[in-house]
Design a protein around this motif. Sequence first.
Motif, PDB file in Angstrom:
ATOM      1  N   ASP A  31       0.838  -1.189   0.000  1.00  0.00           N
ATOM      2  CA  ASP A  31       0.000   0.000   0.000  1.00  0.00           C
ATOM      3  C   ASP A  31       0.883   1.253   0.000  1.00  0.00           C
ATOM      4  O   ASP A  31       1.598   1.526   0.978  1.00  0.00           O
ATOM      5  N   GLN A  32       0.802   2.019  -1.076  1.00  0.00           N
ATOM      6  CA  GLN A  32       1.661   3.195  -1.199  1.00  0.00           C
ATOM      7  C   GLN A  32       1.330   4.268  -0.166  1.00  0.00           C
ATOM      8  O   GLN A  32       2.146   5.134   0.125  1.00  0.00           O
ATOM      9  N   ARG A  33       0.138   4.199   0.403  1.00  0.00           N
ATOM     10  CA  ARG A  33      -0.208   5.200   1.416  1.00  0.00           C
ATOM     11  C   ARG A  33       0.673   5.062   2.647  1.00  0.00           C
ATOM     12  O   ARG A  33       0.802   5.991   3.429  1.00  0.00           O
ATOM     13  N   GLY A  34       1.252   3.885   2.812  1.00  0.00           N
ATOM     14  CA  GLY A  34       2.136   3.663   3.962  1.00  0.00           C
ATOM     15  C   GLY A  34       3.598   3.902   3.633  1.00  0.00           C
ATOM     16  O   GLY A  34       4.477   3.423   4.361  1.00  0.00           O
ATOM     17  N   ALA A  35       3.879   4.646   2.567  1.00  0.00           N
ATOM     18  CA  ALA A  35       5.262   4.821   2.114  1.00  0.00           C
ATOM     19  C   ALA A  35       6.157   5.413   3.192  1.00  0.00           C
ATOM     20  O   ALA A  35       7.346   5.092   3.265  1.00  0.00           O
ATOM     21  N   SER A  36       5.601   6.277   4.034  1.00  0.00           N
ATOM     22  CA  SER A  36       6.458   6.932   5.022  1.00  0.00           C
ATOM     23  C   SER A  36       6.992   5.951   6.055  1.00  0.00           C
ATOM     24  O   SER A  36       8.004   6.215   6.709  1.00  0.00           O
ATOM     25  N   SER A  37       6.329   4.807   6.215  1.00  0.00           N
ATOM     26  CA  SER A  37       6.832   3.805   7.152  1.00  0.00           C
ATOM     27  C   SER A  37       7.319   2.555   6.433  1.00  0.00           C
ATOM     28  O   SER A  37       7.621   1.544   7.074  1.00  0.00           O
ATOM     29  N   THR A  38       7.397   2.611   5.111  1.00  0.00           N
ATOM     30  CA  THR A  38       7.918   1.495   4.323  1.00  0.00           C
ATOM     31  C   THR A  38       9.427   1.628   4.217  1.00  0.00           C
ATOM     32  O   THR A  38       9.943   2.718   3.977  1.00  0.00           O
ATOM     33  N   ARG A  39      10.113   0.525   4.406  1.00  0.00           N
ATOM     34  CA  ARG A  39      11.567   0.534   4.301  1.00  0.00           C
ATOM     35  C   ARG A  39      11.985  -0.460   3.226  1.00  0.00           C
ATOM     36  O   ARG A  39      11.559  -1.605   3.239  1.00  0.00           O
ATOM     37  N   ALA A  40      12.800   0.004   2.291  1.00  0.00           N
ATOM     38  CA  ALA A  40      13.284  -0.861   1.220  1.00  0.00           C
ATOM     39  C   ALA A  40      14.788  -0.997   1.342  1.00  0.00           C
ATOM     40  O   ALA A  40      15.497   0.006   1.402  1.00  0.00           O
ATOM     41  N   ALA A  41      15.270  -2.216   1.438  1.00  0.00           N
ATOM     42  CA  ALA A  41      16.711  -2.475   1.487  1.00  0.00           C
ATOM     43  C   ALA A  41      17.053  -3.246   0.219  1.00  0.00           C
ATOM     44  O   ALA A  41      16.780  -4.442   0.105  1.00  0.00           O
ATOM     45  N   LEU A  42      17.578  -2.513  -0.768  1.00  0.00           N
ATOM     46  CA  LEU A  42      17.846  -3.117  -2.066  1.00  0.00           C
ATOM     47  C   LEU A  42      19.326  -3.423  -2.231  1.00  0.00           C
ATOM     48  O   LEU A  42      20.180  -2.780  -1.634  1.00  0.00           O
ATOM     49  N   ARG A  43      19.590  -4.394  -3.075  1.00  0.00           N
ATOM     50  CA  ARG A  43      20.973  -4.722  -3.411  1.00  0.00           C
ATOM     51  C   ARG A  43      20.969  -5.307  -4.810  1.00  0.00           C
ATOM     52  O   ARG A  43      19.948  -5.785  -5.301  1.00  0.00           O
ATOM     53  N   THR A  44      22.111  -5.247  -5.447  1.00  0.00           N
ATOM     54  CA  THR A  44      22.252  -5.947  -6.713  1.00  0.00           C
ATOM     55  C   THR A  44      22.680  -7.380  -6.402  1.00  0.00           C
ATOM     56  O   THR A  44      23.206  -7.662  -5.326  1.00  0.00           O
ATOM     57  N   ASP A  45      22.435  -8.262  -7.372  1.00  0.00           N
ATOM     58  CA  ASP A  45      22.689  -9.678  -7.101  1.00  0.00           C
ATOM     59  C   ASP A  45      23.976 -10.188  -7.732  1.00  0.00           C
ATOM     60  O   ASP A  45      24.217 -11.387  -7.767  1.00  0.00           O
ATOM     61  N   GLY A  46      24.776  -9.272  -8.268  1.00  0.00           N
ATOM     62  CA  GLY A  46      26.026  -9.685  -8.907  1.00  0.00           C
ATOM     63  C   GLY A  46      25.905  -9.873 -10.403  1.00  0.00           C
ATOM     64  O   GLY A  46      26.908  -9.882 -11.120  1.00  0.00           O
ATOM     65  N   ASP A  47      24.668 -10.014 -10.887  1.00  0.00           N
ATOM     66  CA  ASP A  47      24.437 -10.189 -12.322  1.00  0.00           C
ATOM     67  C   ASP A  47      23.722  -8.993 -12.940  1.00  0.00           C
ATOM     68  O   ASP A  47      23.288  -9.054 -14.082  1.00  0.00           O
ATOM     69  N   GLY A  48      23.570  -7.913 -12.167  1.00  0.00           N
ATOM     70  CA  GLY A  48      22.942  -6.720 -12.721  1.00  0.00           C
ATOM     71  C   GLY A  48      21.451  -6.634 -12.499  1.00  0.00           C
ATOM     72  O   GLY A  48      20.778  -5.796 -13.094  1.00  0.00           O
ATOM     73  N   TRP A  49      20.913  -7.505 -11.668  1.00  0.00           N
ATOM     74  CA  TRP A  49      19.493  -7.407 -11.283  1.00  0.00           C
ATOM     75  C   TRP A  49      19.414  -6.859  -9.864  1.00  0.00           C
ATOM     76  O   TRP A  49      20.331  -7.027  -9.077  1.00  0.00           O
ATOM     77  N   VAL A  50      18.289  -6.231  -9.564  1.00  0.00           N
ATOM     78  CA  VAL A  50      18.112  -5.638  -8.236  1.00  0.00           C
ATOM     79  C   VAL A  50      17.107  -6.462  -7.451  1.00  0.00           C
ATOM     80  O   VAL A  50      16.039  -6.808  -7.962  1.00  0.00           O
ATOM     81  N   THR A  51      17.447  -6.765  -6.225  1.00  0.00           N
ATOM     82  CA  THR A  51      16.556  -7.509  -5.354  1.00  0.00           C
ATOM     83  C   THR A  51      16.668  -6.923  -3.955  1.00  0.00           C
ATOM     84  O   THR A  51      17.170  -5.814  -3.770  1.00  0.00           O
ATOM     85  N   GLY A  52      16.186  -7.657  -2.951  1.00  0.00           N
ATOM     86  CA  GLY A  52      16.295  -7.142  -1.579  1.00  0.00           C
ATOM     87  C   GLY A  52      15.042  -7.441  -0.797  1.00  0.00           C
ATOM     88  O   GLY A  52      14.339  -8.419  -1.059  1.00  0.00           O
ATOM     89  N   LYS A  53      14.770  -6.578   0.173  1.00  0.00           N
ATOM     90  CA  LYS A  53      13.605  -6.760   1.036  1.00  0.00           C
ATOM     91  C   LYS A  53      12.866  -5.429   1.180  1.00  0.00           C
ATOM     92  O   LYS A  53      13.480  -4.366   1.207  1.00  0.00           O
ATOM     93  N   VAL A  54      11.561  -5.537   1.301  1.00  0.00           N
ATOM     94  CA  VAL A  54      10.730  -4.371   1.574  1.00  0.00           C
ATOM     95  C   VAL A  54       9.896  -4.693   2.807  1.00  0.00           C
ATOM     96  O   VAL A  54       9.319  -5.776   2.903  1.00  0.00           O
ATOM     97  N   THR A  55       9.870  -3.759   3.744  1.00  0.00           N
ATOM     98  CA  THR A  55       9.090  -3.971   4.958  1.00  0.00           C
ATOM     99  C   THR A  55       8.072  -2.858   5.093  1.00  0.00           C
ATOM    100  O   THR A  55       8.430  -1.680   5.053  1.00  0.00           O
TER     101      THR A  55
END
Lengths: 334, 215
Positions: A31-55
Amino acid sequence: MILLWGVPGDAPLDRIHAALQNRGTAVRLLDQRGASSTRAALRTDGDGWVTGKVTDATGEINLDDVNAAYIRPIDTGTACPSVSKDDAVFLAAVAADNALVNWANLADAHVVNRPQAMAANNSKPFQLAQIARFGFAVPETLVTTDEAAVRRFCRRHPHVIFKSVSGTRSIVAPLTDPEDTLADVANCPTQFQEYIPGVDVRVHVAGQRIVATKIVSAAHDYRYAARSGNEVRMTPTDLPTTIAESCVAMTRGMDLYLSGIDLRYTPAGEWYCFEVNPSPGFTFFEAATNQPIESAIADLLIELDHARPCRRTESGPNGAPCSAPRPQEAPGLR
Amino acid sequence: MIAVLASRLDPEAQSLVAEWSSADAALLSAEDLSRAGWVFSPSAPQTGTAVVEGRRIPVSSLTGVLTRRPAVLAEELSALAPEDRAYVAAELNAFLVAWLAAIPCTVINRPTTTSLSGPSWDGIRWQAMCERLGIDWAETDEAAPSREVVVCSTKCFFAAGAREAAIAKALAHASGTELLGVRLAAGKVCGVTATPALTDVDVRVCLRKQLLSRP
């Protein structure tokens, strides 16, 4: 898992969410309305793709588990209206939304649609040039701050409409009183187009699936027919095979899985294309005709969810786009 | 004529225009975009006119446009009513994306759909690009001193050897840019920009030459 990202209450997002749940599909709504409390921890995977976790408030999403996504984000300020733009909380919301945009552009997942592909629609004349390259007829167009140029254009075309240049939604209006409009044209480039008579046809493309809707209205812009006291009548219609194939090819060529294409069929038998909407508000058309657009999108997402990851294929199922072109390693780097 | 698309408050852009005056260089500012005289037909972009430093010029007289800003900002449009500035800024940026993508002269850098001066990517996107090209990316906590290598067309400036030049050129090619600044630390990329500083004489000479050559 299919990830949905946007604002609940947005009819297309809500309908797709319900459709996927009814099909028993693993689906998670961010829900984008909760963006202010959303945390995204992104990383690349070594092959040029982006992944990670969103809370978010619901819990953690491991983006490695997302194989398909349907995204309809809006401006952060509009999604979080109660947060002051001077506040650090708003900046956190912007950061979260930006991170998700980065993920959507670079994820090893089938994203409907990637933001970088959708951005062309933010400049109408830019997209019109793209459309012309795919072989569709397009109206002659003038973008100008020059009164004399508008007058010359009007002498060549007896009926002219004007509308905005950007993705900011504008109403297509006839140029009935040039003196009124031209007084302000120097302030901002304005887009004028020859008026094309005919019958509107809206084509929704979802992968290889096509749903075409004929629209009849006396209004210049059927989306706002009620404002001018006009009615809108929508009915299912078929497309000539070549036009249908061109719509699918153009959608794929624009790196889109889903599109809402605005066509007009003229009395002379020509097919004009005005716009390709990369995030179509399909519920407006389905409500009037009961055509299975929602079903087509839901089925597409389920297919994509079960398809091979982007990295293992040059394109998704049915030739749909998968990702931005992947450059080869340049010589001399190792 | 060379048009430099930049803010009139940009001292480097002003310096370029002054230095390139013999090539009829001029600053294309936000103010020019809200003046009478712009004519753009997407089907025939070479036939239009533009307004540069208040002068109306045929597009055919432009040999090159140097783009030094990702967007026109609403705050710059002080001549307009405050309630109109955000909308007009959106319209100007949408217009410039189409115009800069279409005009037949040399444009460095051609716009993307989200930035007038070429890719304006976050670090993670450049990092992903580096990985796809097999280029090492420096983590932010690595404290080695860094240096910027500048790619201008086929030339590379300030590279410490063939490998650094290859890295910078590969990134420029992959990102579709003719002008790119690649910051390197201990042989790893730690930052990339499509609007590198243009203070070096040799870079300026190279850039001027490209902007005066027809594509």
